[in-house]
Write a protein that holds these residues in place. Sequence first.
Motif, PDB file in Angstrom:
ATOM      1  N   UNK A 141     -24.456  29.564  -0.889  1.00 56.36           N
ATOM      2  CA  UNK A 141     -24.153  30.761  -1.657  1.00 56.36           C
ATOM      3  C   UNK A 141     -24.062  32.036  -0.853  1.00 56.36           C
ATOM      4  N   UNK A 142     -23.875  31.908   0.450  1.00 57.56           N
ATOM      5  CA  UNK A 142     -23.727  33.096   1.288  1.00 57.56           C
ATOM      6  C   UNK A 142     -22.589  32.880   2.275  1.00 57.56           C
ATOM      7  N   UNK A 143     -21.830  33.948   2.499  1.00 51.43           N
ATOM      8  CA  UNK A 143     -20.752  33.919   3.475  1.00 51.43           C
ATOM      9  C   UNK A 143     -21.222  34.722   4.683  1.00 51.43           C
ATOM     10  N   UNK A 144     -21.410  34.022   5.796  1.00 54.99           N
ATOM     11  CA  UNK A 144     -21.887  34.635   7.039  1.00 54.99           C
ATOM     12  C   UNK A 144     -20.720  34.811   7.989  1.00 54.99           C
ATOM     13  N   UNK A 145     -20.779  35.820   8.848  1.00 53.39           N
ATOM     14  CA  UNK A 145     -19.803  35.888   9.926  1.00 53.39           C
ATOM     15  C   UNK A 145     -20.502  36.165  11.242  1.00 53.39           C
ATOM     16  N   UNK A 146     -19.874  35.596  12.288  1.00 53.88           N
ATOM     17  CA  UNK A 146     -20.414  35.625  13.645  1.00 53.88           C
ATOM     18  C   UNK A 146     -19.305  36.024  14.599  1.00 53.88           C
ATOM     19  N   UNK A 147     -19.699  36.424  15.782  1.00 53.35           N
ATOM     20  CA  UNK A 147     -18.703  36.782  16.785  1.00 53.35           C
ATOM     21  C   UNK A 147     -17.961  35.535  17.279  1.00 53.35           C
ATOM     22  N   UNK A 148     -18.673  34.409  17.343  1.00 51.39           N
ATOM     23  CA  UNK A 148     -18.057  33.175  17.827  1.00 51.39           C
ATOM     24  C   UNK A 148     -18.787  31.961  17.258  1.00 51.39           C
ATOM     25  N   UNK A 149     -18.193  30.761  17.337  1.00 51.81           N
ATOM     26  CA  UNK A 149     -18.815  29.566  16.774  1.00 51.81           C
ATOM     27  C   UNK A 149     -20.093  29.147  17.499  1.00 51.81           C
ATOM     28  N   UNK A 150     -20.227  29.509  18.765  1.00 51.53           N
ATOM     29  CA  UNK A 150     -21.428  29.157  19.520  1.00 51.53           C
ATOM     30  C   UNK A 150     -22.662  29.788  18.881  1.00 51.53           C
ATOM     31  N   UNK A 151     -22.539  31.041  18.488  1.00 52.58           N
ATOM     32  CA  UNK A 151     -23.654  31.730  17.832  1.00 52.58           C
ATOM     33  C   UNK A 151     -23.950  31.088  16.483  1.00 52.58           C
ATOM     34  N   UNK A 152     -22.915  30.711  15.747  1.00 48.80           N
ATOM     35  CA  UNK A 152     -23.092  30.094  14.428  1.00 48.80           C
ATOM     36  C   UNK A 152     -23.749  28.725  14.544  1.00 48.80           C
ATOM     37  N   UNK A 153     -23.540  28.029  15.658  1.00 55.06           N
ATOM     38  CA  UNK A 153     -24.072  26.682  15.840  1.00 55.06           C
ATOM     39  C   UNK A 153     -25.506  26.676  16.355  1.00 55.06           C
ATOM     40  N   UNK A 188     -23.447  39.318   6.217  1.00 60.65           N
ATOM     41  CA  UNK A 188     -23.688  38.333   5.164  1.00 60.65           C
ATOM     42  C   UNK A 188     -23.195  38.907   3.838  1.00 60.65           C
ATOM     43  N   UNK A 189     -22.483  38.080   3.077  1.00 63.06           N
ATOM     44  CA  UNK A 189     -22.098  38.446   1.718  1.00 63.06           C
ATOM     45  C   UNK A 189     -22.697  37.391   0.786  1.00 63.06           C
ATOM     46  N   UNK A 190     -23.653  37.771  -0.056  1.00 67.38           N
ATOM     47  CA  UNK A 190     -24.130  36.818  -1.063  1.00 67.38           C
ATOM     48  C   UNK A 190     -23.036  36.623  -2.114  1.00 67.38           C
ATOM     49  N   UNK A 191     -22.583  35.374  -2.310  1.00 66.94           N
ATOM     50  CA  UNK A 191     -21.476  35.171  -3.244  1.00 66.94           C
ATOM     51  C   UNK A 191     -21.879  35.495  -4.679  1.00 66.94           C
ATOM     52  N   UNK A 192     -23.169  35.491  -4.975  1.00 65.16           N
ATOM     53  CA  UNK A 192     -23.592  35.853  -6.330  1.00 65.16           C
ATOM     54  C   UNK A 192     -23.295  37.318  -6.636  1.00 65.16           C
ATOM     55  N   UNK A 193     -23.068  38.129  -5.593  1.00 65.76           N
ATOM     56  CA  UNK A 193     -22.697  39.535  -5.772  1.00 65.76           C
ATOM     57  C   UNK A 193     -21.192  39.720  -5.949  1.00 65.76           C
ATOM     58  N   UNK A 194     -20.410  38.665  -5.686  1.00 63.96           N
ATOM     59  CA  UNK A 194     -18.954  38.782  -5.706  1.00 63.96           C
ATOM     60  C   UNK A 194     -18.420  38.799  -7.136  1.00 63.96           C
ATOM     61  N   UNK A 195     -17.500  39.708  -7.374  1.00 63.67           N
ATOM     62  CA  UNK A 195     -16.831  39.785  -8.668  1.00 63.67           C
ATOM     63  C   UNK A 195     -15.540  38.981  -8.656  1.00 63.67           C
ATOM     64  N   UNK A 196     -14.760  39.118  -7.573  1.00 64.72           N
ATOM     65  CA  UNK A 196     -13.495  38.391  -7.462  1.00 64.72           C
ATOM     66  C   UNK A 196     -13.235  37.997  -6.024  1.00 64.72           C
ATOM     67  N   UNK A 197     -12.428  36.967  -5.870  1.00 67.26           N
ATOM     68  CA  UNK A 197     -11.842  36.589  -4.594  1.00 67.26           C
ATOM     69  C   UNK A 197     -10.401  36.225  -4.918  1.00 67.26           C
ATOM     70  N   UNK A 198      -9.450  36.922  -4.277  1.00 66.55           N
ATOM     71  CA  UNK A 198      -8.046  36.712  -4.633  1.00 66.55           C
ATOM     72  C   UNK A 198      -7.141  37.143  -3.487  1.00 66.55           C
ATOM     73  N   UNK A 199      -5.892  36.701  -3.567  1.00 72.17           N
ATOM     74  CA  UNK A 199      -4.904  37.084  -2.575  1.00 72.17           C
ATOM     75  C   UNK A 199      -4.692  38.584  -2.549  1.00 72.17           C
ATOM     76  N   UNK A 200      -4.333  39.115  -1.358  1.00 73.54           N
ATOM     77  CA  UNK A 200      -4.159  40.568  -1.220  1.00 73.54           C
ATOM     78  C   UNK A 200      -2.953  40.925  -0.365  1.00 73.54           C
ATOM     79  N   UNK A 201      -1.959  40.029  -0.312  1.00 73.61           N
ATOM     80  CA  UNK A 201      -0.767  40.333   0.476  1.00 73.61           C
ATOM     81  C   UNK A 201      -0.077  41.598  -0.011  1.00 73.61           C
ATOM     82  N   UNK A 202      -0.059  41.795  -1.338  1.00 74.87           N
ATOM     83  CA  UNK A 202       0.620  42.968  -1.897  1.00 74.87           C
ATOM     84  C   UNK A 202      -0.121  44.263  -1.564  1.00 74.87           C
ATOM     85  N   UNK A 203      -1.443  44.212  -1.443  1.00 74.31           N
ATOM     86  CA  UNK A 203      -2.238  45.397  -1.127  1.00 74.31           C
ATOM     87  C   UNK A 203      -2.109  45.760   0.357  1.00 74.31           C
ATOM     88  N   UNK A 204      -2.243  44.738   1.214  1.00 77.20           N
ATOM     89  CA  UNK A 204      -2.264  44.982   2.665  1.00 77.20           C
ATOM     90  C   UNK A 204      -0.890  44.893   3.323  1.00 77.20           C
TER      91      UNK A 204
END
Length: 146
Positions: A53-65, A74-90
């Motif tokens: 239930x959490x989305x983590x990010x790291x500089x590289x896979x070595x650190x994650x391993x 860290x983003x707790x997914x329980x805090x997320x309202x939406x996840x959707x495509x954003x090609x039109x926005x960006x």
Amino acid sequence: MENLWRLATGQDPNPEDYQGIQFWSNPERTGWLTKQGDYIKTWRRRYFVLKQGKLFWFKDPTTAASPSGVPRGVIPVSDCLTVKGAEDVLRKPSAFEISTPNSTMYFLADSDKEKEDWINSIGRAIVQHSRSLADNEVVDYDSSRR
């Protein structure tokens, strides 16, 4: 310089956000994404791990391993309202966004398939870890009909 900026803006994750989670062992999803910075709107390639239930990010896979690795965020997914495509926005291919009550974060995947796979994985995690309807909050509407 980046570490000083992260410290000054409070971007370093709180250890409580990741302690006890073995993000290096059997994650639900891993891979590279390019993430837009929260304050300085530059794009940086980061290695992401979705686990418990959490989305983590790291500089590289070595650190994650590594059990001693510390996520960059860290983003707790329980805090997320939406996840959707954003090609039109960006106006960028394979873009998607994650919205929380406090912010909207933007990401670029390497392909449309990767984008869809991440959206689906994060979406499933949001549903699994949602606080919107916990078991103890279930209302029996039939019992009020008499």
